[in-house]
Design a protein around this motif. Structure first.
Motif, PDB file in Angstrom:
ATOM      1  N   SER A  59     -11.855  -8.199   2.104  1.00  9.82           N
ATOM      2  CA  SER A  59     -12.982  -7.468   1.522  1.00  9.82           C
ATOM      3  C   SER A  59     -13.162  -7.732   0.048  1.00  9.82           C
ATOM      4  CB  SER A  59     -12.755  -5.961   1.744  1.00  9.82           C
ATOM      5  OG  SER A  59     -13.786  -5.213   1.134  1.00  9.82           O
ATOM      6  N   GLY A  60     -14.396  -7.968  -0.362  1.00 12.52           N
ATOM      7  CA  GLY A  60     -14.765  -7.951  -1.768  1.00 12.52           C
ATOM      8  C   GLY A  60     -14.827  -6.500  -2.228  1.00 12.52           C
ATOM      9  N   PRO A  61     -15.172  -6.293  -3.515  1.00 15.02           N
ATOM     10  CA  PRO A  61     -15.178  -4.930  -4.060  1.00 15.02           C
ATOM     11  C   PRO A  61     -16.269  -4.057  -3.436  1.00 15.02           C
ATOM     12  CG  PRO A  61     -15.832  -6.562  -5.737  1.00 15.02           C
ATOM     13  CD  PRO A  61     -15.469  -7.331  -4.533  1.00 15.02           C
ATOM     14  N   THR A  62     -15.886  -2.993  -2.742  1.00 12.09           N
ATOM     15  CA  THR A  62     -16.856  -2.111  -2.083  1.00 12.09           C
ATOM     16  C   THR A  62     -16.665  -0.638  -2.423  1.00 12.09           C
ATOM     17  OG1 THR A  62     -15.462  -1.737  -0.143  1.00 12.09           O
ATOM     18  CG2 THR A  62     -16.976  -3.624  -0.039  1.00 12.09           C
ATOM     19  N   GLY A  63     -15.449  -0.231  -2.786  1.00  7.88           N
ATOM     20  CA  GLY A  63     -15.181   1.192  -2.969  1.00  7.88           C
ATOM     21  C   GLY A  63     -15.027   1.959  -1.670  1.00  7.88           C
ATOM     22  N   LEU A  64     -15.106   1.266  -0.529  1.00  5.06           N
ATOM     23  CA  LEU A  64     -14.960   1.946   0.767  1.00  5.06           C
ATOM     24  C   LEU A  64     -13.480   2.061   1.127  1.00  5.06           C
ATOM     25  CD1 LEU A  64     -17.690   0.018   2.848  1.00  5.06           C
ATOM     26  CD2 LEU A  64     -17.893   2.322   1.863  1.00  5.06           C
ATOM     27  N   PRO A  65     -13.094   3.134   1.835  1.00  5.83           N
ATOM     28  CA  PRO A  65     -11.718   3.219   2.328  1.00  5.83           C
ATOM     29  C   PRO A  65     -11.521   2.266   3.497  1.00  5.83           C
ATOM     30  CG  PRO A  65     -12.983   5.127   3.081  1.00  5.83           C
ATOM     31  CD  PRO A  65     -13.908   4.321   2.188  1.00  5.83           C
ATOM     32  N   ALA A  66     -10.296   1.747   3.642  1.00 10.83           N
ATOM     33  CA  ALA A  66     -10.012   0.851   4.772  1.00 10.83           C
ATOM     34  C   ALA A  66     -10.136   1.640   6.071  1.00 10.83           C
ATOM     35  CB  ALA A  66      -8.608   0.269   4.640  1.00 10.83           C
ATOM     36  N   ASN A  74      -7.761  -7.138  -0.245  1.00 11.40           N
ATOM     37  CA  ASN A  74      -8.834  -7.071  -1.235  1.00 11.40           C
ATOM     38  C   ASN A  74      -8.908  -8.343  -2.059  1.00 11.40           C
ATOM     39  OD1 ASN A  74      -9.768  -4.405  -0.717  1.00 11.40           O
ATOM     40  ND2 ASN A  74      -7.924  -3.622  -1.699  1.00 11.40           N
ATOM     41  N   VAL A  75     -10.101  -8.853  -2.276  1.00 13.27           N
ATOM     42  CA  VAL A  75     -10.319 -10.013  -3.132  1.00 13.27           C
ATOM     43  C   VAL A  75     -11.518  -9.744  -4.040  1.00 13.27           C
ATOM     44  CG1 VAL A  75      -9.395 -11.660  -1.432  1.00 13.27           C
ATOM     45  CG2 VAL A  75     -11.845 -11.155  -1.442  1.00 13.27           C
ATOM     46  N   GLN A  76     -11.680 -10.597  -5.043  1.00  8.85           N
ATOM     47  CA  GLN A  76     -12.832 -10.493  -5.944  1.00  8.85           C
ATOM     48  C   GLN A  76     -13.788 -11.671  -5.746  1.00  8.85           C
ATOM     49  OE1 GLN A  76     -13.336  -8.369  -8.965  1.00  8.85           O
ATOM     50  NE2 GLN A  76     -11.833  -6.981  -8.078  1.00  8.85           N
ATOM     51  N   THR A  77     -13.256 -12.885  -5.906  1.00  9.49           N
ATOM     52  CA  THR A  77     -14.139 -14.057  -5.941  1.00  9.49           C
ATOM     53  C   THR A  77     -14.255 -14.710  -4.562  1.00  9.49           C
ATOM     54  OG1 THR A  77     -12.366 -15.623  -6.415  1.00  9.49           O
ATOM     55  CG2 THR A  77     -13.377 -14.546  -8.314  1.00  9.49           C
ATOM     56  N   ALA A  78     -15.297 -15.535  -4.425  1.00  5.76           N
ATOM     57  CA  ALA A  78     -15.487 -16.295  -3.185  1.00  5.76           C
ATOM     58  C   ALA A  78     -14.311 -17.240  -2.947  1.00  5.76           C
ATOM     59  CB  ALA A  78     -16.787 -17.090  -3.266  1.00  5.76           C
ATOM     60  N   GLN A  79     -13.802 -17.851  -4.028  1.00  4.82           N
ATOM     61  CA  GLN A  79     -12.668 -18.772  -3.872  1.00  4.82           C
ATOM     62  C   GLN A  79     -11.447 -18.026  -3.332  1.00  4.82           C
ATOM     63  OE1 GLN A  79     -12.780 -22.302  -4.586  1.00  4.82           O
ATOM     64  NE2 GLN A  79     -10.956 -22.105  -3.298  1.00  4.82           N
TER      65      GLN A  79
END
Ligand code: CTP
Ligand code: CA
Length: 219
Positions: A59-66, A74-79
């Motif tokens: 998951s990119g940054p969403t603020g949602l609970p798993a 959790n990840v940030q970038t596409a790479q």
């Protein structure tokens, strides 16, 4: 029906899901991202788990609970998303790419915060392409059953089938993206080698359950 009593149509299956936006830094305090709440991807991860699958959600940054019982990375970038997904994809029977991946990243990102100057100069950002995660997974020798998503702003029927072929995947799920971003409802069109089929407007969790049923019927 209560989730526990639903038939476990994905028992003994491992499902990998990407969800949310990616975030590409410009400098330590700024970046570019895509519009995506992550709700549809999280609903699919949850529905797969309720259908008995072992689910990993990248998951990119969403603020949602798993979602309950789902292993989230959790990840940030596409790479980063690409590297996590490609290191795990071959161990899965199903891959569902729901993430809104940034197509480009900043080639000249700065390690220091960019500062304004008296002359009013603006940053000269340069872009370079990100890897296509879904296309990379779809070209693996030991590939899982690959499902793509496409949020289009127009010509959904035409673009959807073209995108399915271009990505080399058996199933592509289309929607008219900007009308449903962040909302709890959606409506989907499924494209496969036999044509297309609509899943009428409904709650995203209900659509996710239907989609899991459609995937289970195809593997
Ligand atoms: N996708 C991906 N990696 C990327 C870009 C897209 O895995 N770098 C996946 C998305 O998660 C989605 C599918 O590819 O499942 C389609 O994404 P979309 O942005 O609609 O397609 P693109 O090929 O990027 O085409 P365009 O944005 O130009 O319409
Ligand atoms: Ca794209």
């Amino acid at each position: 029906i209560i989730a526990a009593f639903r038939p476990k149509i994905l028992a003994n299956k491992r499902v990998l899901v990407t969800a949310g936006p990616t975030f590409e830094p410009i400098d330590p305090v700024r970046g570019i991202t895509n519009l995506s709440s992550g709700k549809m991807g999280y609903a699919i991860a949850r529905a797969a788990r309720q259908a008995g699958a072992e689910v990993t959600l990248v998951s990119g940054p969403t603020g949602l609970p798993a979602p309950y019982g789902v292993h989230r990375i959790n990840v940030q970038t596409a790479q980063q998303m690409h590297d996590v997904v490609l290191s795990r994809a071959a161990g899965h029977e199903i891959f569902v790419a729901v993430a809104a991946v940034a197509d480009w990243r900043i080639a000249n990102a700065s390690a220091q915060k960019l500062k304004k100057n008296e002359a009013g100069d603006v940053p000269q950002l340069q872009f370079e392409p990100n890897p296509d995660i879904l296309a990379a997974v779809a070209s693996l020798q030991n590939k899982p059953y690959c499902v793509g998503f496409a949020a289009e702003s127009e010509n959904l029927l035409e673009y959807g089938e073209a995108k399915r072929k271009r990505k080399g995947i058996p199933l592509l799920v289309g929607n008219i993206g900007h009308q449903t971003f962040g909302k709890d409802e959606n409506e989907l069109v499924l494209f496969d080698d036999k044509g297309h089929q609509s899943l009428p407007r409904a709650d995203k969790q209900e659509l996710a359950r239907q989609l899991i049923g459609e995937i289970a019927a195809r593997i």
